[in-house]
Scaffold this motif. Structure first.
Motif, mmCIF file in Angstrom:
data_model
loop_
_atom_site.group_PDB
_atom_site.id
_atom_site.type_symbol
_atom_site.label_atom_id
_atom_site.label_comp_id
_atom_site.label_asym_id
_atom_site.label_seq_id
_atom_site.Cartn_x
_atom_site.Cartn_y
_atom_site.Cartn_z
ATOM 1 N N ASP A 160 -4.259 -16.659 1.429
ATOM 2 C CA ASP A 160 -3.789 -15.720 2.446
ATOM 3 C C ASP A 160 -3.724 -16.370 3.826
ATOM 4 O O ASP A 160 -4.456 -17.325 4.113
ATOM 5 N N LEU A 161 -2.856 -15.807 4.675
ATOM 6 C CA LEU A 161 -2.713 -16.239 6.057
ATOM 7 C C LEU A 161 -3.000 -15.068 6.987
ATOM 8 O O LEU A 161 -2.997 -13.917 6.566
ATOM 9 N N VAL A 162 -3.228 -15.368 8.251
ATOM 10 C CA VAL A 162 -3.392 -14.311 9.252
ATOM 11 C C VAL A 162 -2.002 -13.864 9.698
ATOM 12 O O VAL A 162 -1.214 -14.665 10.213
ATOM 13 N N MET A 163 -1.703 -12.589 9.496
ATOM 14 C CA MET A 163 -0.410 -12.034 9.900
ATOM 15 C C MET A 163 -0.651 -10.718 10.636
ATOM 16 O O MET A 163 -1.319 -9.823 10.115
ATOM 17 N N ALA A 164 -0.108 -10.595 11.843
ATOM 18 C CA ALA A 164 -0.297 -9.378 12.640
ATOM 19 C C ALA A 164 0.781 -8.364 12.271
ATOM 20 O O ALA A 164 1.655 -8.029 13.076
ATOM 21 N N THR A 165 0.722 -7.881 11.040
ATOM 22 C CA THR A 165 1.743 -6.970 10.531
ATOM 23 C C THR A 165 1.072 -5.801 9.827
ATOM 24 O O THR A 165 0.116 -5.994 9.073
ATOM 25 N N ASP A 166 1.586 -4.612 10.061
ATOM 26 C CA ASP A 166 1.094 -3.424 9.360
ATOM 27 C C ASP A 166 1.877 -3.304 8.051
ATOM 28 O O ASP A 166 2.867 -2.589 7.963
ATOM 29 N N TRP A 167 1.420 -4.022 7.044
ATOM 30 C CA TRP A 167 2.127 -4.066 5.767
ATOM 31 C C TRP A 167 2.142 -2.692 5.092
ATOM 32 O O TRP A 167 3.132 -2.316 4.455
ATOM 33 N N LYS A 168 1.055 -1.982 5.218
ATOM 34 C CA LYS A 168 0.961 -0.668 4.583
ATOM 35 C C LYS A 168 2.037 0.269 5.122
ATOM 36 O O LYS A 168 2.732 0.962 4.357
ATOM 37 N N ALA A 169 2.215 0.292 6.438
ATOM 38 C CA ALA A 169 3.246 1.140 7.047
ATOM 39 C C ALA A 169 4.635 0.657 6.646
ATOM 40 O O ALA A 169 5.542 1.464 6.411
ATOM 41 N N MET A 170 4.808 -0.655 6.567
ATOM 42 C CA MET A 170 6.100 -1.218 6.194
ATOM 43 C C MET A 170 6.496 -0.781 4.790
ATOM 44 O O MET A 170 7.640 -0.364 4.541
ATOM 45 N N VAL A 171 5.562 -0.861 3.851
ATOM 46 C CA VAL A 171 5.848 -0.495 2.463
ATOM 47 C C VAL A 171 6.146 0.999 2.354
ATOM 48 O O VAL A 171 7.067 1.417 1.645
ATOM 49 N N LYS A 172 5.371 1.813 3.066
ATOM 50 C CA LYS A 172 5.601 3.257 3.005
ATOM 51 C C LYS A 172 6.972 3.619 3.581
ATOM 52 O O LYS A 172 7.629 4.541 3.096
ATOM 53 N N ALA A 173 7.406 2.876 4.581
ATOM 54 C CA ALA A 173 8.716 3.150 5.162
ATOM 55 C C ALA A 173 9.843 2.802 4.195
ATOM 56 O O ALA A 173 10.941 3.363 4.275
ATOM 57 N N GLN A 174 9.577 1.872 3.271
ATOM 58 C CA GLN A 174 10.587 1.462 2.302
ATOM 59 C C GLN A 174 10.587 2.329 1.049
ATOM 60 O O GLN A 174 11.508 2.228 0.232
ATOM 61 N N ALA A 175 9.554 3.153 0.869
ATOM 62 C CA ALA A 175 9.398 3.921 -0.364
ATOM 63 C C ALA A 175 10.574 4.867 -0.577
ATOM 64 O O ALA A 175 11.260 5.268 0.357
ATOM 65 N N MET A 176 10.798 5.225 -1.844
ATOM 66 C CA MET A 176 11.877 6.141 -2.190
ATOM 67 C C MET A 176 11.681 7.475 -1.485
ATOM 68 O O MET A 176 10.548 7.930 -1.320
ATOM 69 N N PRO A 177 12.774 8.128 -1.064
ATOM 70 C CA PRO A 177 12.661 9.444 -0.426
ATOM 71 C C PRO A 177 11.908 10.416 -1.325
ATOM 72 O O PRO A 177 12.182 10.527 -2.509
ATOM 73 N N GLY A 178 10.936 11.096 -0.737
ATOM 74 C CA GLY A 178 10.167 12.072 -1.496
ATOM 75 C C GLY A 178 9.022 11.481 -2.268
ATOM 76 O O GLY A 178 8.231 12.207 -2.866
ATOM 77 N N GLN A 179 8.918 10.154 -2.292
ATOM 78 C CA GLN A 179 7.813 9.520 -3.006
ATOM 79 C C GLN A 179 6.923 8.801 -2.017
ATOM 80 O O GLN A 179 7.357 7.899 -1.318
ATOM 81 N N GLN A 180 5.672 9.209 -1.970
ATOM 82 C CA GLN A 180 4.701 8.569 -1.093
ATOM 83 C C GLN A 180 3.902 7.572 -1.907
ATOM 84 O O GLN A 180 3.419 7.896 -2.984
#
Length: 342
Positions: free
Chosen positions: A265-285
């Protein structure tokens, strides 16, 4: 027909024993492979890593009274310096990067322009970003860059992603459908003496022993939430090694436990969790890891957030089937071992 092995006891007049060792061995192996297949998932490694493999925290020593945002385990030092060490699971206590403490140097540790580009590309669905750390030899660097660009473009056109199992989608192992997956690679050249990337380069070179002593171009495929697969050095940047890495990254995730897969792993200043949720299918959390923990053959940390109610219906059939097969295989293997010794 069952293969037989006869065993004689020189000091006994008993009828020779018949031991069905070869067939038992084959049956045990078949069942073990079947159990492994039953626990595998259809999600490509790069996508499963992006959604589920949270990065391990790096260890950093800071002066008293100083705080640092990000994924770190912080200890207080006696000097006005920043000292960076790899995550505890790497079992390496060596300082891989250090600098006098200042806000500017602290920012170099947390983020950098190259890491921002990598995060943006991975967030846009790329399978991996291949960072080419230049050697300083213009001819060697140009040749390595040319080869990587051409080979990765070719692989992007001829490789195919695995077909998603809809049960994996329902179980929350992936939050996007087949058409949301993208097979794409890109390269990013990085000068070895770039000041703004000094901490990032130190992490890359610490991903494997002895990389810092090599004066060759080095390619690092980065995927998931900022994870280096491994390093390809100099003449090792060739068709076989690049193809093997690409095939692993787009192949089905056969083992969902991060620590049992290659990579650092590397240090990355990214909110991956929010990024993935934003990409999720409509209506699916995308469910929390705590909601799918009983579906995955791995240990996860349960956060303080409450589990949503009511709990979604989960299909455990593949897990039960795989566990049952594994138990039967273990019993047969022990039987074969005892039979071979008697």
């Amino acid at each position: 027909m069952i293969a037989l092995k006869r065993g004689w006891d020189a000091n006994s007049s008993k009828v020779p024993r018949i031991v069905r060792v070869p067939m038992l061995r084959r049956l045990a192996l078949i069942l073990l492979f079947s159990a492994t297949a039953a626990l595998a998932c259809s999600v490509p490694v790069f996508r499963y890593a992006l959604e589920h493999w949270a990065a391990d925290p790096y260890r950093v020593t800071l002066p008293h009274g100083v705080t640092l945002e990000g994924n770190f385990k912080v200890t207080v030092g006696t000097e006005r310096r920043i000292e960076l060490r790899q995550p505890l699971m790497m079992r390496n206590d060596e300082v891989i990067w250090s600098a006098e403490y200042s806000e500017a140097n602290a920012k170099l540790l947390v983020d950098s322009p190259a890491r921002q580009q990598i995060a943006e590309r991975l967030g846009n669905g790329e399978s991996a970003v291949w960072v080419l750390l230049e050697s300083g030899d213009a001819a060697k660097d140009a040749e390595a860059a040319r080869f990587l660009d051409e080979r990765l473009e070719y692989l992007s056109n001829v490789m195919e992603l695995p077909k998603l199992d809809q049960q994996d989608v329902k179980n929350g192992l992936v939050s996007i459908p087949d058409e949301g997956l993208r097979l794409a690679f890109s390269t990013l050249r990085l000068k070895r003496d770039e000041p703004a990337e000094s901490a990032f380069i130190a992490m890359l070179l610490a991903s494997e022993p002895d990389l810092r002593s090599l004066k060759e171009p080095i390619a690092f495929p980065i995927f998931g939430q900022g994870r280096v697969l491994y390093a390809l050095v100099g003449k090792g940047i060739k068709v076989e090694t690049v193809d093997r890495a690409a095939q692993f990254l787009i192949g089905s995730c056969s083992c969902q436990v991060k620590e049992q897969n290659p990579g650092v792993d590397l240090v990355m200043a990214t909110d991956w969790k929010a990024m993935v949720k934003a990409q999720a299918m409509p209506g699916q959390q995308l469910p929390e890891l705590s909601q799918i923990a009983d579906l995955l053959p791995q240990t996860v940390r349960i956060g303080a957030e409450p589990v949503p109610e009511p709990e979604p219906v989960r299909d455990r059939s593949r897990l039960y089937w795989g566990g049952g097969l594994g138990l039967v295989a273990l019993i047969l293997a022990l039987w074969w071992f005892r039979a071979g010794r008697n």
